[in-house]
Design an enzyme around this catalytic site. Structure first.
Site, PDB file in Angstrom:
ATOM      1  N   TYR A 240       1.019  -1.168   0.168  1.00 45.02           N
ATOM      2  CA  TYR A 240      -0.237  -0.011   0.010  1.00 45.02           C
ATOM      3  C   TYR A 240       0.932   1.295   0.030  1.00 45.02           C
ATOM      4  O   TYR A 240       0.598   2.176  -1.058  1.00 45.02           O
ATOM      5  CB  TYR A 240      -0.820  -0.025   1.231  1.00 45.02           C
ATOM      6  CG  TYR A 240      -1.788   1.341   1.585  1.00 45.02           C
ATOM      7  CD1 TYR A 240      -2.506   1.759   0.515  1.00 45.02           C
ATOM      8  CD2 TYR A 240      -1.345   1.831   2.656  1.00 45.02           C
ATOM      9  CE1 TYR A 240      -3.152   2.987   0.757  1.00 45.02           C
ATOM     10  CE2 TYR A 240      -2.225   3.125   2.953  1.00 45.02           C
ATOM     11  CZ  TYR A 240      -2.734   3.479   1.938  1.00 45.02           C
ATOM     12  OH  TYR A 240      -3.494   4.922   2.235  1.00 45.02           O
ATOM     13  N   LYS A 244       1.661   3.984  -2.956  1.00 46.55           N
ATOM     14  CA  LYS A 244       1.147   5.498  -2.910  1.00 46.55           C
ATOM     15  C   LYS A 244       2.461   6.435  -2.986  1.00 46.55           C
ATOM     16  O   LYS A 244       2.173   7.447  -3.434  1.00 46.55           O
ATOM     17  CB  LYS A 244       0.270   5.490  -1.638  1.00 46.55           C
ATOM     18  CG  LYS A 244      -0.938   4.811  -1.251  1.00 46.55           C
ATOM     19  CD  LYS A 244      -1.765   5.607  -2.038  1.00 46.55           C
ATOM     20  CE  LYS A 244      -2.458   6.756  -1.703  1.00 46.55           C
ATOM     21  NZ  LYS A 244      -3.594   7.646  -2.545  1.00 46.55           N
TER      22      LYS A 244
END
Length: 495
Positions: A240, A244
């Protein structure tokens, strides 16, 4: 920035919001409609095959949520008219070029009308399949930027990221600053990160799995493991935050003259006040531990008592987003990255979460399937991941192994029970490893830019007039956790 400007800025504006069915997007949508119903239009991107399905998802997964009950009560019989007049569900996908828009007339209409874009689309699972996470978090960010460049009236693009893009704290590092990522930067030594090469390697990995006729399950877990592997190679703890971070790199590097603001929240929790306290969707990092503890499923809290748990209520995040939009539209701000969290100005420690949770469930216990109160103990704080793993092995793994040896000649039923429990234990330990950077973190996030934005707001307008407070110092953690967040988790997240 005067009161009139804030209250009337959104009047007549057209906004595109991505990630519409996500938690933060819902809070943003409700807030905009409530403070400025005279907005011209909200284009809401929903992942769907066609407009009909997108509209259905918008109704079922957004508008019908309890979050909108204040707005629904305010408008009464006119609520449905407001929704149909102001909201336009768009079938699309940020992971595709041009957001996957197929209707050329609609596409041109959007390019002519859109003033503001808020990109809140994200795949937030720490160990999501690498291809899915890359598609939404990395390439999706670039696709939204490229769409913004084609909009004729573009005033500002707000990209919602995460404060944890900088990974885990390094030795001697106490405060992480609000500074941008440079293209190709790695968190591990001099290792260079090439996003294009990562995409090619990912495609090669998927081709290899397909060539082996991998089952859907095998493909899924292989790509999950591959994402974690690539993240850790470059110094990030999970897929994640790695994807990002790459998304930030792309929008930073390619933004050209698009007015860009990046909002980096920490761990987002239930609403503090607006539209009412405690609304929540899903269980996040800390919430799984709190709920498991209250239900008597876990008797330990994995986290150092002095660890600062950097949480921030969702409505404070959205207030920061709206304030930044008003402050920076049609400008290229020098400081355009905002950490919105609590660790620097109103820290909540893990020991506080433990104590508050204990007293909350002692006062108002959860009930078991027979309707009887679940009695909890104070529980144990495990100060590092090694202590947690040892605890799990002693409490669960070893007894299972002993029972398995004793019952080797027993019926198949016992073996099935053993296998199920063994898988559950492994899953819990895997989750603990994923959550390690957050529950044993030593990081404090600087929020100088955000504080300056707060000061401008406070100096030039009474925030109570427009409900745009985003100061973490206003939060009474005990009051909020006991009377809003934990009850909200039980009512809205796990029902």
């Amino acid at each position: 920035m005067d009161t009139r400007r804030v209250q009337h800025f959104l009047k007549g504006k057209t906004i595109l919001v991505t990630g519409t069915t996500g938690y933060l997007a819902k809070v943003l949508l409700e807030k905009i409609l409530r403070i400025q119903p005279e907005i011209k239009k909200l284009y809401l991107l929903v992942r769907a095959l066609n407009t009909e399905l997108a509209t259905r998802r918008l109704q079922n997964e957004v508008i019908q949520k309890d979050l909108f009950k204040v707005l629904r009560d305010k408008w009464g019989e006119d609520f449905d008219s407001l929704i149909s007049e102001k909201l336009v569900a768009i079938a699309g996908d940020v992971s595709l070029e041009n957001l996957g828009l197929k209707d050329e007339n609609l596409n041109n209409e959007m390019l002519d009308e859109i003033d503001i874009i808020v990109n809140s689309a994200a795949s937030t699972k720490f160990d999501e399949r690498f291809d899915i996470s890359m598609g939404v978090n990395t390439m999706g960010a670039l696709h939204v930027l490229n769409f913004a460049k084609k909009c004729h009236r573009m005033e500002i693009l707000v990209h919602i990221s995460t404060a944890y893009v900088y990974g885990e704290a390094k030795d001697g590092e106490a405060i992480l600053l609000e500074k941008p990522f440079q293209m190709g930067r790695s968190l591990k030594g001099a290792l260079k990160l090439d996003i294009h090469a990562e995409m090619n390697l990912m495609e090669k990995k998927m081709d290899e799995l397909r060539a082996k006729n991998a089952s859907e399950s095998t493909f899924k877990f292989a790509m999950k493991d591959y994402g974690i592997e690539r993240a850790k190679l470059y110094g990030w703890p999970n897929t994640y935050v790695f994807t990002k971070a790459m998304g930030e790199m792309l929008v930073m590097h390619h933004k050209d003259d698009v007015p860009l603001t990046i909002i980096r929240p920490t761990m987002v929790t239930s609403t503090y006040k607006d539209p009412f306290p405690g609304w929540m969707e899903g269980l996040r990092t800390l919430d799984s531990i709190i709920v498991g503890y209250g239900q008597g499923k876990i008797t330990c809290f994995p986290g150092h008592p002095k660890t600062i748990v950097d949480t921030i209520p969702a409505d404070l995040v959205i207030n920061c987003v709206i304030t930044a939009i008003v402050a920076h539209s049609n400008k290229a701000p020098r400081n355009f990255i905002y950490h919105i969290g609590s660790s620097l100005r109103n820290p909540l420690k893990f020991s506080d979460v433990h104590n508050i949770s204990y007293h909350t469930f002692l006062k108002t216990p959860c009930k078991n399937e027979n309707g009887k109160p679940i009695v909890i103990s104070k529980g144990t704080l495990l100060t590092n991941i090694a202590a947690f793993n040892s605890y799990m092995k002693i409490r669960y793994v070893l007894p299972l192994q002993v029972l398995n040896l004793v019952n080797k000649v027993s019926c198949q039923l016992f073996k099935d029970v053993y296998d199920v429990n063994n898988r559950k234990i492994k899953m819990v330990m895997r989750l603990a490893e994923l959550y390690k950077p957050y529950i044993f973190s030593k990081v404090v996030f600087d929020d100088t830019n955000t504080e300056n934005l707060r000061k401008v707001t406070k100096d030039h307008l009474p925030v109570e007039d427009v409900g745009l407070d985003f100061d973490p110092k206003s939060i009474d953690w005990t009051e909020y956790m006991m009377n809003a967040h934990i009850p909200g988790l039980l009512k809205y997240a796990i029902k």
